[in-house]
Write a protein that holds these residues in place. Structure first.
Motif, PDB file in Angstrom:
ATOM      1  N   ASN A  47       0.897  -1.131   0.012  1.00 23.35           N
ATOM      2  CA  ASN A  47      -0.113  -0.024   0.020  1.00 23.35           C
ATOM      3  C   ASN A  47       0.949   1.197   0.084  1.00 23.35           C
ATOM      4  OD1 ASN A  47      -2.375   1.658   0.271  1.00 23.35           O
ATOM      5  ND2 ASN A  47      -2.274   1.778   2.370  1.00 23.35           N
ATOM      6  N   ASN A  48       1.863   1.439   1.039  1.00 20.77           N
ATOM      7  CA  ASN A  48       2.768   2.390   0.828  1.00 20.77           C
ATOM      8  C   ASN A  48       3.508   2.708  -0.477  1.00 20.77           C
ATOM      9  OD1 ASN A  48       2.128   2.801   3.717  1.00 20.77           O
ATOM     10  ND2 ASN A  48       3.740   1.948   4.430  1.00 20.77           N
ATOM     11  N   GLU A  49       3.913   1.563  -1.089  1.00 15.71           N
ATOM     12  CA  GLU A  49       4.704   1.663  -2.145  1.00 15.71           C
ATOM     13  C   GLU A  49       3.773   2.435  -3.245  1.00 15.71           C
ATOM     14  OE1 GLU A  49       8.033   1.779  -2.607  1.00 15.71           O
ATOM     15  OE2 GLU A  49       8.211   0.937  -0.875  1.00 15.71           O
ATOM     16  N   ALA A  50       2.682   1.751  -3.561  1.00 16.83           N
ATOM     17  CA  ALA A  50       1.573   2.031  -4.337  1.00 16.83           C
ATOM     18  C   ALA A  50       1.221   3.574  -4.252  1.00 16.83           C
ATOM     19  CB  ALA A  50       0.194   1.583  -4.255  1.00 16.83           C
ATOM     20  N   LYS A  51       1.445   4.260  -2.907  1.00 21.57           N
ATOM     21  CA  LYS A  51       1.422   5.791  -2.782  1.00 21.57           C
ATOM     22  C   LYS A  51       2.250   6.426  -3.137  1.00 21.57           C
ATOM     23  CE  LYS A  51      -2.282   5.150   1.130  1.00 21.57           C
ATOM     24  NZ  LYS A  51      -2.391   5.396   2.676  1.00 21.57           N
ATOM     25  N   ALA A  54       4.632   3.537  -6.970  1.00 21.25           N
ATOM     26  CA  ALA A  54       4.980   2.083  -7.553  1.00 21.25           C
ATOM     27  C   ALA A  54       6.587   2.060  -7.267  1.00 21.25           C
ATOM     28  CB  ALA A  54       4.763   2.051  -9.012  1.00 21.25           C
ATOM     29  N   VAL A  55       6.906   0.671  -7.497  1.00 17.61           N
ATOM     30  CA  VAL A  55       8.276   0.139  -7.364  1.00 17.61           C
ATOM     31  C   VAL A  55       8.625  -0.203  -8.923  1.00 17.61           C
ATOM     32  CG1 VAL A  55       9.552  -1.680  -6.719  1.00 17.61           C
ATOM     33  CG2 VAL A  55       7.819  -0.743  -5.302  1.00 17.61           C
ATOM     34  N   ASP A  56       9.897   0.448  -9.138  1.00 16.53           N
ATOM     35  CA  ASP A  56      10.224   0.253 -10.630  1.00 16.53           C
ATOM     36  C   ASP A  56      11.622  -0.216 -10.473  1.00 16.53           C
ATOM     37  OD1 ASP A  56      10.371   0.116 -13.248  1.00 16.53           O
ATOM     38  OD2 ASP A  56      10.452   2.233 -13.553  1.00 16.53           O
ATOM     39  N   ALA A  57      12.209  -1.308  -9.935  1.00 13.56           N
ATOM     40  CA  ALA A  57      13.432  -1.748  -9.481  1.00 13.56           C
ATOM     41  C   ALA A  57      13.409  -3.174  -8.994  1.00 13.56           C
ATOM     42  CB  ALA A  57      14.017  -0.899  -8.393  1.00 13.56           C
ATOM     43  N   THR A  58      14.368  -4.053  -9.084  1.00 12.96           N
ATOM     44  CA  THR A  58      14.605  -5.135  -8.410  1.00 12.96           C
ATOM     45  C   THR A  58      14.513  -5.086  -6.841  1.00 12.96           C
ATOM     46  OG1 THR A  58      15.660  -5.895 -10.350  1.00 12.96           O
ATOM     47  CG2 THR A  58      15.930  -7.148  -8.513  1.00 12.96           C
ATOM     48  N   ILE A  59      13.810  -5.596  -6.159  1.00 10.60           N
ATOM     49  CA  ILE A  59      13.782  -5.784  -4.708  1.00 10.60           C
ATOM     50  C   ILE A  59      13.512  -6.971  -4.123  1.00 10.60           C
ATOM     51  CG2 ILE A  59      13.415  -3.323  -4.648  1.00 10.60           C
ATOM     52  CD1 ILE A  59      10.271  -4.433  -3.423  1.00 10.60           C
ATOM     53  N   SER A  60      13.951  -7.377  -2.884  1.00  6.12           N
ATOM     54  CA  SER A  60      13.421  -8.590  -2.239  1.00  6.12           C
ATOM     55  C   SER A  60      13.132  -8.181  -0.831  1.00  6.12           C
ATOM     56  CB  SER A  60      14.593  -9.478  -2.141  1.00  6.12           C
ATOM     57  OG  SER A  60      14.254 -10.706  -1.528  1.00  6.12           O
ATOM     58  N   ARG A  61      12.130  -8.329  -0.369  1.00  7.83           N
ATOM     59  CA  ARG A  61      11.634  -7.808   0.992  1.00  7.83           C
ATOM     60  C   ARG A  61      11.058  -8.940   1.668  1.00  7.83           C
ATOM     61  NH1 ARG A  61      10.248  -2.829   3.398  1.00  7.83           N
ATOM     62  NH2 ARG A  61       9.898  -3.208   5.437  1.00  7.83           N
ATOM     63  N   THR A  62      11.444  -9.186   2.860  1.00 10.02           N
ATOM     64  CA  THR A  62      11.120 -10.177   3.671  1.00 10.02           C
ATOM     65  C   THR A  62      10.401  -9.759   5.032  1.00 10.02           C
ATOM     66  OG1 THR A  62      12.931 -11.779   3.058  1.00 10.02           O
ATOM     67  CG2 THR A  62      11.820 -12.353   5.037  1.00 10.02           C
ATOM     68  N   LYS A  81       7.492  -2.885 -13.203  1.00 12.51           N
ATOM     69  CA  LYS A  81       6.932  -1.975 -12.573  1.00 12.51           C
ATOM     70  C   LYS A  81       5.698  -2.739 -11.731  1.00 12.51           C
ATOM     71  CE  LYS A  81       5.752   2.975 -12.446  1.00 12.51           C
ATOM     72  NZ  LYS A  81       5.964   4.046 -13.135  1.00 12.51           N
ATOM     73  N   VAL A  82       5.653  -2.219 -10.489  1.00 12.31           N
ATOM     74  CA  VAL A  82       4.489  -2.982  -9.765  1.00 12.31           C
ATOM     75  C   VAL A  82       3.906  -1.917  -8.908  1.00 12.31           C
ATOM     76  CG1 VAL A  82       5.292  -5.375  -9.961  1.00 12.31           C
ATOM     77  CG2 VAL A  82       5.966  -4.030  -7.790  1.00 12.31           C
ATOM     78  N   PHE A  83       2.557  -2.375  -8.280  1.00 13.95           N
ATOM     79  CA  PHE A  83       1.897  -1.626  -7.417  1.00 13.95           C
ATOM     80  C   PHE A  83       1.372  -0.018  -7.920  1.00 13.95           C
ATOM     81  CE2 PHE A  83       5.072  -3.640  -3.902  1.00 13.95           C
ATOM     82  CZ  PHE A  83       4.357  -4.868  -4.373  1.00 13.95           C
ATOM     83  N   THR A  84       1.280  -0.210  -9.268  1.00 17.09           N
ATOM     84  CA  THR A  84       0.846   1.063  -9.987  1.00 17.09           C
ATOM     85  C   THR A  84      -0.677   1.131  -9.602  1.00 17.09           C
ATOM     86  OG1 THR A  84       0.130  -0.143 -11.850  1.00 17.09           O
ATOM     87  CG2 THR A  84       2.589   0.796 -11.943  1.00 17.09           C
ATOM     88  N   GLU A  85      -1.222   2.491  -9.661  1.00 20.74           N
ATOM     89  CA  GLU A  85      -2.484   2.772  -9.423  1.00 20.74           C
ATOM     90  C   GLU A  85      -3.163   2.921 -10.479  1.00 20.74           C
ATOM     91  OE1 GLU A  85      -3.691   5.099  -6.265  1.00 20.74           O
ATOM     92  OE2 GLU A  85      -1.842   5.205  -5.160  1.00 20.74           O
TER      93      GLU A  85
END
Length: 85
Positions: A47-51, A54-62, A81-85
């Motif tokens: 939700n925070n990334e969408a606000k 979005a994310v436009d990079a390679t990430i790994s979050r645990t 690119k993910v979490f776009t509105e």
């Protein structure tokens, strides 16, 4: 790994959130209860990334489950690119 999503186009926030929610019924009740807080933190992260646009990079979050060694929720994004509105 319970679920992997392979997409090559922008992946909108509502679908991202839905995919995370769809993991819940795939877990046993005990496993779901243990990971409840990790799921909430993962949803908050999405939700925070969408606000933020979005994310436009390679990430790994645990999102680890407190007081356990192996239980966790992982979000991995590989050059899309993910979490776009």
């Amino acid at each position: 790994m319970l679920n992997a999503i392979n997409k090559f186009a922008p992946f909108p926030y509502p679908l991202s959130s839905q995919q995370l929610s769809e993991l819940n019924p795939k877990l046993h009740r005990k496993d779901l209860a243990v990971r409840e807080d990790a799921f909430k933190r993962a949803e908050k992260y999405i939700n925070n990334e969408a606000k933020c646009g979005a994310v436009d990079a390679t990430i790994s979050r645990t999102f680890k489950v407190k007081d356990t060694e192996h239980e966790r929720i992982d979000i991995e994004i590989i050059t899309v690119k993910v979490f776009t509105e």
